[in-house]
Design a protein around this motif. Structure first.
Motif, mmCIF file in Angstrom:
data_model
loop_
_atom_site.group_PDB
_atom_site.id
_atom_site.type_symbol
_atom_site.label_atom_id
_atom_site.label_comp_id
_atom_site.label_asym_id
_atom_site.label_seq_id
_atom_site.Cartn_x
_atom_site.Cartn_y
_atom_site.Cartn_z
ATOM 1 N N GLY A 45 0.853 -1.383 0.166
ATOM 2 C CA GLY A 45 0.016 0.157 0.070
ATOM 3 C C GLY A 45 0.693 1.261 0.160
ATOM 4 N N GLU A 46 2.154 0.973 -0.144
ATOM 5 C CA GLU A 46 3.151 2.307 -0.462
ATOM 6 C C GLU A 46 3.302 2.694 -1.629
ATOM 7 O OE1 GLU A 46 3.741 3.677 2.584
ATOM 8 O OE2 GLU A 46 3.240 2.023 3.751
ATOM 9 N N ARG A 47 2.687 2.938 -2.449
ATOM 10 C CA ARG A 47 2.566 3.767 -3.680
ATOM 11 C C ARG A 47 3.528 4.775 -3.555
ATOM 12 N NH1 ARG A 47 0.513 3.341 -8.671
ATOM 13 N NH2 ARG A 47 0.432 5.210 -9.959
ATOM 14 N N GLU A 48 3.355 5.867 -2.938
ATOM 15 C CA GLU A 48 4.339 7.026 -2.985
ATOM 16 C C GLU A 48 5.816 6.581 -2.630
ATOM 17 O OE1 GLU A 48 3.584 10.194 -4.131
ATOM 18 O OE2 GLU A 48 1.967 9.085 -4.747
ATOM 19 N N LEU A 49 5.912 5.795 -1.612
ATOM 20 C CA LEU A 49 7.405 5.355 -1.429
ATOM 21 C C LEU A 49 8.201 4.872 -2.827
ATOM 22 C CD1 LEU A 49 9.925 4.437 0.159
ATOM 23 C CD2 LEU A 49 8.581 2.385 0.550
ATOM 24 N N PHE A 50 7.269 3.998 -3.466
ATOM 25 C CA PHE A 50 7.824 3.335 -4.869
ATOM 26 C C PHE A 50 8.065 4.430 -5.773
ATOM 27 C CE2 PHE A 50 6.605 -0.238 -2.432
ATOM 28 C CZ PHE A 50 7.779 -1.421 -2.494
ATOM 29 N N VAL A 51 7.185 5.366 -5.764
ATOM 30 C CA VAL A 51 7.605 6.354 -6.830
ATOM 31 C C VAL A 51 8.592 7.089 -6.538
ATOM 32 C CG1 VAL A 51 6.529 8.797 -7.421
ATOM 33 C CG2 VAL A 51 4.981 6.716 -7.204
ATOM 34 N N ARG A 52 8.865 7.333 -5.025
ATOM 35 C CA ARG A 52 10.167 8.284 -4.792
ATOM 36 C C ARG A 52 11.481 7.185 -4.958
ATOM 37 N NH1 ARG A 52 7.699 8.905 0.099
ATOM 38 N NH2 ARG A 52 9.327 7.990 1.164
ATOM 39 N N LEU A 53 11.225 5.976 -4.631
ATOM 40 C CA LEU A 53 12.162 5.022 -4.521
ATOM 41 C C LEU A 53 12.760 4.907 -6.063
ATOM 42 C CD1 LEU A 53 13.932 2.447 -3.222
ATOM 43 C CD2 LEU A 53 12.097 1.144 -3.874
ATOM 44 N N LEU A 54 11.817 4.880 -6.978
ATOM 45 C CA LEU A 54 12.260 4.724 -8.474
ATOM 46 C C LEU A 54 12.491 5.973 -9.246
ATOM 47 C CD1 LEU A 54 9.927 1.253 -8.816
ATOM 48 C CD2 LEU A 54 12.262 1.346 -8.819
ATOM 49 N N SER A 55 12.302 6.960 -8.429
ATOM 50 C CA SER A 55 12.700 8.292 -9.072
ATOM 51 C C SER A 55 11.812 8.389 -10.371
ATOM 52 C CB SER A 55 13.917 8.459 -9.512
ATOM 53 O OG SER A 55 15.002 8.411 -8.554
ATOM 54 N N THR A 56 10.284 8.110 -9.994
ATOM 55 C CA THR A 56 9.368 8.498 -11.271
ATOM 56 C C THR A 56 8.268 9.064 -10.948
ATOM 57 O OG1 THR A 56 8.445 6.994 -13.105
ATOM 58 C CG2 THR A 56 8.198 6.283 -10.932
ATOM 59 N N SER A 57 7.190 9.358 -11.623
ATOM 60 C CA SER A 57 5.938 9.929 -11.257
ATOM 61 C C SER A 57 4.803 8.782 -11.157
ATOM 62 C CB SER A 57 5.680 10.849 -12.470
ATOM 63 O OG SER A 57 5.256 10.136 -13.614
ATOM 64 N N SER A 58 3.747 9.143 -10.406
ATOM 65 C CA SER A 58 2.882 8.234 -10.311
ATOM 66 C C SER A 58 2.246 7.767 -11.717
ATOM 67 C CB SER A 58 1.653 9.082 -9.717
ATOM 68 O OG SER A 58 0.823 8.063 -8.818
ATOM 69 N N GLY A 59 2.340 8.559 -12.706
ATOM 70 C CA GLY A 59 1.723 7.807 -13.943
ATOM 71 C C GLY A 59 2.796 7.074 -14.685
ATOM 72 N N ASN A 60 4.054 7.450 -14.340
ATOM 73 C CA ASN A 60 5.309 6.483 -15.078
ATOM 74 C C ASN A 60 5.268 4.869 -14.217
ATOM 75 O OD1 ASN A 60 5.489 8.015 -17.237
ATOM 76 N ND2 ASN A 60 7.372 8.981 -16.339
ATOM 77 N N LEU A 61 4.969 5.155 -12.777
ATOM 78 C CA LEU A 61 4.978 4.149 -12.070
ATOM 79 C C LEU A 61 4.310 2.850 -12.740
ATOM 80 C CD1 LEU A 61 6.082 2.542 -9.339
ATOM 81 C CD2 LEU A 61 3.836 3.366 -8.310
ATOM 82 N N HIS A 62 3.066 3.199 -13.009
ATOM 83 C CA HIS A 62 2.135 2.154 -13.862
ATOM 84 C C HIS A 62 2.904 1.755 -15.022
ATOM 85 C CE1 HIS A 62 -1.605 0.260 -14.491
ATOM 86 N NE2 HIS A 62 -1.461 0.556 -15.971
ATOM 87 N N ARG A 63 3.857 2.222 -15.677
ATOM 88 C CA ARG A 63 4.164 1.832 -16.832
ATOM 89 C C ARG A 63 5.433 0.994 -16.648
ATOM 90 N NH1 ARG A 63 4.462 7.673 -18.716
ATOM 91 N NH2 ARG A 63 2.481 8.138 -19.735
ATOM 92 N N LEU A 64 6.098 1.340 -15.464
ATOM 93 C CA LEU A 64 7.130 0.491 -14.972
ATOM 94 C C LEU A 64 6.496 -1.083 -14.677
ATOM 95 C CD1 LEU A 64 9.376 2.300 -12.575
ATOM 96 C CD2 LEU A 64 10.054 1.403 -14.672
ATOM 97 N N TYR A 65 5.365 -1.177 -14.339
ATOM 98 C CA TYR A 65 4.332 -2.525 -14.125
ATOM 99 C C TYR A 65 4.580 -3.351 -15.357
ATOM 100 C CZ TYR A 65 2.147 -0.136 -10.186
ATOM 101 O OH TYR A 65 1.721 0.256 -8.944
#
Length: 140
Positions: A45-65
């Motif tokens: 449930g830590e979406r924002e942590l993974f956004v920061r961890l991977l130096s990406t945006s919330s939208g790009n996090l979905h692309r990383l999936y």
């Protein structure tokens, strides 16, 4: 709920990866798929942590999936963060208590919450040191 065991069990990763240093290092060298990121975000449930961890945006996090393989740096950050979550669960013996602690301001961490430190290697190291102190009876 931070069900880290389910992330590892429902992936193609060795479920013992967090305890087996050889397998851990080999996995970092090979990289993991973006599906691991998605599963980690859902389990923790830590979406924002993974956004920061991977130096990406919330939208790009979905692309990383949908990435076939993450870089070594991304893979190591993900696995190391999962390891911190697993360590917290081991120390407290309960996922809910571990999650509560991860979100609590800790004086020994300069008043920061452990979760806010997990986006850097050095921050995760500090969190591990605090967990170790708790495990050995020195309260943080």
């Amino acid at each position: 709920m931070m069900n880290i065991a389910s992330v590892l069990k429902n992936s193609d990763l060795n479920p013992d990866i967090l305890q087996d240093r050889g397998a851990y290092i080999q996995t970092i060298r090979q990289g993991v798929s973006g599906k691991i990121v998605e599963q980690a975000v859902r389990a923790s449930g830590e979406r924002e942590l993974f956004v920061r961890l991977l130096s990406t945006s919330s939208g790009n996090l979905h692309r990383l999936y949908h990435s076939q393989l993450l870089t070594r740096v991304q893979t190591e950050g993900i696995l190391d963060t999962l390891k911190v979550f697993a360590d917290a669960i081991d120390v407290f013996g309960d996922e809910n208590i571990a999650k509560e602690w991860l979100h609590t301001s800790i004086p020994a961490l300069n008043g920061e919450s452990p979760i806010d430190l997990c986006d850097t290697f050095e921050g995760r190291k500090l969190v591990r040191e605090a967990l170790s102190a708790i495990e050995y009876g020195e309260f943080a």
